[in-house]
Design a protein around this motif. Sequence first.
Motif, mmCIF file in Angstrom:
data_model
loop_
_atom_site.group_PDB
_atom_site.id
_atom_site.type_symbol
_atom_site.label_atom_id
_atom_site.label_comp_id
_atom_site.label_asym_id
_atom_site.label_seq_id
_atom_site.Cartn_x
_atom_site.Cartn_y
_atom_site.Cartn_z
ATOM 1 N N LEU A 197 -61.266 -5.002 20.876
ATOM 2 C CA LEU A 197 -60.273 -4.821 21.939
ATOM 3 C C LEU A 197 -59.195 -5.891 21.838
ATOM 4 O O LEU A 197 -59.491 -7.085 21.734
ATOM 5 C CB LEU A 197 -60.938 -4.877 23.318
ATOM 6 N N ASN A 198 -57.944 -5.450 21.884
ATOM 7 C CA ASN A 198 -56.801 -6.357 21.753
ATOM 8 C C ASN A 198 -56.022 -6.435 23.061
ATOM 9 O O ASN A 198 -56.013 -5.471 23.843
ATOM 10 C CB ASN A 198 -55.866 -5.843 20.648
ATOM 11 N N PRO A 199 -55.315 -7.550 23.284
ATOM 12 C CA PRO A 199 -54.519 -7.665 24.518
ATOM 13 C C PRO A 199 -53.547 -6.489 24.706
ATOM 14 O O PRO A 199 -53.341 -6.030 25.829
ATOM 15 C CB PRO A 199 -53.744 -8.978 24.323
ATOM 16 N N ALA A 234 -54.359 -22.302 20.657
ATOM 17 C CA ALA A 234 -55.273 -22.295 19.510
ATOM 18 C C ALA A 234 -56.612 -21.635 19.819
ATOM 19 O O ALA A 234 -57.456 -21.515 18.940
ATOM 20 C CB ALA A 234 -55.496 -23.717 19.007
ATOM 21 N N SER A 235 -56.809 -21.168 21.070
ATOM 22 C CA SER A 235 -58.067 -20.485 21.379
ATOM 23 C C SER A 235 -58.031 -19.012 20.981
ATOM 24 O O SER A 235 -59.051 -18.342 20.960
ATOM 25 C CB SER A 235 -58.345 -20.554 22.883
ATOM 26 N N SER A 236 -56.850 -18.502 20.678
ATOM 27 C CA SER A 236 -56.727 -17.061 20.423
ATOM 28 C C SER A 236 -57.338 -16.688 19.067
ATOM 29 O O SER A 236 -57.498 -17.534 18.183
ATOM 30 C CB SER A 236 -55.260 -16.645 20.466
ATOM 31 N N THR A 237 -57.633 -15.412 18.926
ATOM 32 C CA THR A 237 -58.180 -14.966 17.637
ATOM 33 C C THR A 237 -57.118 -15.061 16.536
ATOM 34 O O THR A 237 -57.451 -15.350 15.389
ATOM 35 C CB THR A 237 -58.713 -13.524 17.735
ATOM 36 N N SER A 238 -55.856 -14.860 16.911
ATOM 37 C CA SER A 238 -54.793 -15.018 15.901
ATOM 38 C C SER A 238 -54.763 -16.465 15.411
ATOM 39 O O SER A 238 -54.579 -16.719 14.211
ATOM 40 C CB SER A 238 -53.427 -14.675 16.487
ATOM 41 N N MET A 285 -60.513 -8.421 30.462
ATOM 42 C CA MET A 285 -59.434 -9.084 29.716
ATOM 43 C C MET A 285 -58.247 -9.366 30.626
ATOM 44 O O MET A 285 -57.657 -10.440 30.591
ATOM 45 C CB MET A 285 -59.017 -8.223 28.521
ATOM 46 N N ARG A 286 -57.894 -8.380 31.467
ATOM 47 C CA ARG A 286 -56.785 -8.579 32.430
ATOM 48 C C ARG A 286 -57.042 -9.799 33.308
ATOM 49 O O ARG A 286 -56.139 -10.557 33.633
ATOM 50 C CB ARG A 286 -56.675 -7.356 33.353
ATOM 51 N N ALA A 287 -58.302 -9.942 33.702
ATOM 52 C CA ALA A 287 -58.666 -11.029 34.617
ATOM 53 C C ALA A 287 -58.763 -12.372 33.894
ATOM 54 O O ALA A 287 -59.065 -13.394 34.515
ATOM 55 C CB ALA A 287 -59.990 -10.690 35.299
ATOM 56 N N GLY A 288 -58.511 -12.394 32.604
ATOM 57 C CA GLY A 288 -58.546 -13.652 31.858
ATOM 58 C C GLY A 288 -59.953 -14.144 31.571
ATOM 59 O O GLY A 288 -60.167 -15.308 31.256
ATOM 60 N N GLU A 289 -60.950 -13.233 31.663
ATOM 61 C CA GLU A 289 -62.343 -13.653 31.461
ATOM 62 C C GLU A 289 -62.720 -13.747 29.979
ATOM 63 O O GLU A 289 -63.755 -14.291 29.638
ATOM 64 C CB GLU A 289 -63.297 -12.647 32.136
HETATM 65 N N1 LIG Z 1 -46.165 -9.706 17.743
HETATM 66 C C1 LIG Z 1 -47.233 -9.128 17.236
HETATM 67 O O1 LIG Z 1 -47.162 -8.344 16.316
HETATM 68 C C2 LIG Z 1 -48.582 -9.503 17.789
HETATM 69 C C3 LIG Z 1 -49.742 -9.280 17.039
HETATM 70 C C4 LIG Z 1 -50.958 -9.679 17.558
HETATM 71 C C5 LIG Z 1 -51.012 -10.248 18.826
HETATM 72 N N2 LIG Z 1 -49.878 -10.399 19.554
HETATM 73 C C6 LIG Z 1 -49.912 -11.049 20.882
HETATM 74 O O2 LIG Z 1 -50.265 -12.407 20.641
HETATM 75 C C7 LIG Z 1 -51.035 -12.912 21.718
HETATM 76 C C8 LIG Z 1 -52.348 -13.454 21.161
HETATM 77 O O3 LIG Z 1 -53.121 -12.366 20.693
HETATM 78 P P1 LIG Z 1 -54.647 -12.563 20.313
HETATM 79 O O4 LIG Z 1 -55.215 -11.240 20.058
HETATM 80 O O5 LIG Z 1 -54.757 -13.620 19.300
HETATM 81 O O6 LIG Z 1 -55.184 -13.143 21.718
HETATM 82 P P2 LIG Z 1 -56.664 -13.202 22.281
HETATM 83 O O7 LIG Z 1 -57.567 -13.678 21.230
HETATM 84 O O8 LIG Z 1 -57.013 -11.955 22.974
HETATM 85 O O9 LIG Z 1 -56.545 -14.299 23.453
HETATM 86 C C9 LIG Z 1 -55.576 -15.258 23.512
HETATM 87 C C10 LIG Z 1 -55.895 -16.297 24.598
HETATM 88 O O10 LIG Z 1 -55.154 -15.994 25.801
HETATM 89 C C11 LIG Z 1 -55.873 -16.466 26.945
HETATM 90 N N3 LIG Z 1 -56.071 -15.305 27.826
HETATM 91 C C12 LIG Z 1 -57.107 -14.439 27.855
HETATM 92 N N4 LIG Z 1 -56.896 -13.486 28.780
HETATM 93 C C13 LIG Z 1 -55.713 -13.757 29.355
HETATM 94 C C14 LIG Z 1 -54.946 -13.147 30.387
HETATM 95 N N5 LIG Z 1 -55.372 -12.059 31.025
HETATM 96 N N6 LIG Z 1 -53.760 -13.699 30.684
HETATM 97 C C15 LIG Z 1 -53.307 -14.795 30.063
HETATM 98 N N7 LIG Z 1 -53.994 -15.436 29.076
HETATM 99 C C16 LIG Z 1 -55.172 -14.919 28.732
HETATM 100 C C17 LIG Z 1 -57.148 -17.086 26.423
HETATM 101 O O11 LIG Z 1 -56.894 -18.451 26.185
HETATM 102 P P3 LIG Z 1 -57.446 -19.656 27.079
HETATM 103 O O12 LIG Z 1 -58.899 -19.476 27.276
HETATM 104 O O13 LIG Z 1 -57.120 -20.841 26.246
HETATM 105 O O14 LIG Z 1 -56.673 -19.598 28.353
HETATM 106 C C18 LIG Z 1 -57.338 -16.386 25.064
HETATM 107 O O15 LIG Z 1 -58.121 -17.149 24.191
HETATM 108 C C19 LIG Z 1 -51.205 -11.755 22.692
HETATM 109 O O16 LIG Z 1 -50.208 -11.878 23.676
HETATM 110 C C20 LIG Z 1 -50.956 -10.524 21.844
HETATM 111 O O17 LIG Z 1 -50.505 -9.440 22.629
HETATM 112 C C21 LIG Z 1 -48.662 -10.056 19.057
#
Ligand SMILES: NC(=O)c1ccc[n+]([C@@H]2O[C@H](COP(=O)([O-])OP(=O)(O)OC[C@H]3O[C@@H](n4cnc5c(N)ncnc54)[C@H](OP(=O)(O)O)[C@@H]3O)[C@@H](O)[C@H]2O)c1
Length: 462
Positions: free
Chosen positions: A66-68, A225-229, A438-442
């Motif tokens: 599942l992705n954001p 730096a906590s994100s999967t990216s 995910m919406r809730a930031g959990e």
């Molecule tokens: N431009 C593109 O092509 C592209 C590609 C991939 C991803 N993205 C975007 O890049 C960002 C990172 O993606 P990802 O998949 O690496 O992220 P991810 O692993 O899902 O999570 C990123 C971090 O955001 C925080 N978080 C979690 N839920 C949240 C919420 N509801 N509101 C605000 N913060 C929240 C958490 O950090 P903490 O625990 O440290 O708070 C989490 O570790 C996202 O916004 C995604 O949509 C863009």
Amino acid sequence: MADQTTPTLAAAAVSASSPSSPAVPSSQRVLLLHAPKQPYHVTHDYAVPALAHGRELLVRTRAIGLNPIDWKAPDFNFGLPELPYIAGRELAGDVAINTDAASRLQTGDRVLAISTDYRDLRKGAYQEYVVAWDYNTVRLPRHVSYEAGATVGVAFVAAVLALGVNLGVDFSGVEDGPDLLSLVRSLSSSSSSTALPADIRDECLSGIAETDRARPGDWLAIWGASSTSAHMAIQLARLAGLRVAAVVDTAKHGLRLAGHTDSFQSFSSSSPSWQPDLLVDSHDPERAVSILRASLGTKLRFGFDTRGRDTATSLLQALACSPGEKKAPSNPPSPPATPRTSDAGTTPAIESLSLSSSSTAPSPLSHLVGLTGLPKGAPPPGGVFHNVPIKLFHEVPEVGEALSLWLEKLLGSGRLVPPVVVGVDSGLESINAALDRMRAGEISGGRLVVRLEENSLEEITV
Ligand SMILES: NC(=O)c1ccc[n+]([C@@H]2O[C@H](COP(=O)([O-])OP(=O)(O)OC[C@H]3O[C@@H](n4cnc5c(N)ncnc54)[C@H](OP(=O)(O)O)[C@@H]3O)[C@@H](O)[C@H]2O)c1
């Protein structure tokens, strides 16, 4: 209650295309989004998508990452090219049909499929059978489970394109990886039949000068730096010899990023691949910027932000191009050596020293990549802003193939560690609740995965 939507895609081409295919049903269950700001609906009897191109294959879904974007797209009504919509950007499963006998992928192979091609509903992961380009499909080594495999794809593609194209990192020294910048630039030559998509052409061809490219020893700061990216970017950067400063909520993620792994419950003897060289707490952004500036000074020319405009703006303040009290970090001053009489004649003239330090070569620029937002306005003098040219992966087969082959090697050799699976839910019907979490930031520090149960896949032998 689940809908009973009439199939909209012909399954006939699928079954007709491969007489020796294993059991593939004519219809399947999918998750449909009927309107923005609505939950997804489980839908039965939806046609299994048809293959439309010799380089497409059909994958039977076992686990979905599942992705954001899966919750942001309906909530903010963007990235929905048509309704009803099938979302889902990454999955792991088995190749169910591949009509290309010469392909590296065979029917039955365990694979992960990365669906950055969000405009094509056949490629959405929220369904039991998914169409994928062969060049966007990666074989899973035995030691990587479907669940772990389902977490890797989008983050890998985002990170590797940010580093390889935006920042010019050359991966050819790592398991024969790609030099993406040279690859995309070669595609613009007259002898190439592949056109770069118009909206990312400038980024690919002139986003960074050859002389500016990030090289081994250079520092990269990653905010969020906590994100999967970021998990992928840290590993890829370190594999290529860069040094990484990671800005993160250290109360939540510091221990893991400092090398403590839950699976071993101990500090490992060698530093894990995802461990940054410098860990900076993000709680007070001003303080984080000060730490980066004091530690790295003008050595910091590369930034990658995964959180949004505000943090990208902070990160910009730490880069070498931003004005302010910043100087190159230096070793503690040491007194000059006492000249011995016999050296006096060989002491270099002051003029020749100042000549070398006042070279007329232009200063290299600083580069900031925003995965999800960039600072408002134009970059400051000496700075360049970058968006990740994500569509290179599915629109340019040469790039997709290079990345998929390399990912296969990195996973096989264990040099790239998949993100943490922070939870596993079961069945398409669990996805709405998972997205609410995910919406809730959990969900942070890894991916939530949904497993499709074996018995939910109704089989009809064709
Ligand atoms: N431009 C593109 O092509 C592209 C590609 C991939 C991803 N993205 C975007 O890049 C960002 C990172 O993606 P990802 O998949 O690496 O992220 P991810 O692993 O899902 O999570 C990123 C971090 O955001 C925080 N978080 C979690 N839920 C949240 C919420 N509801 N509101 C605000 N913060 C929240 C958490 O950090 P903490 O625990 O440290 O708070 C989490 O570790 C996202 O916004 C995604 O949509 C863009």
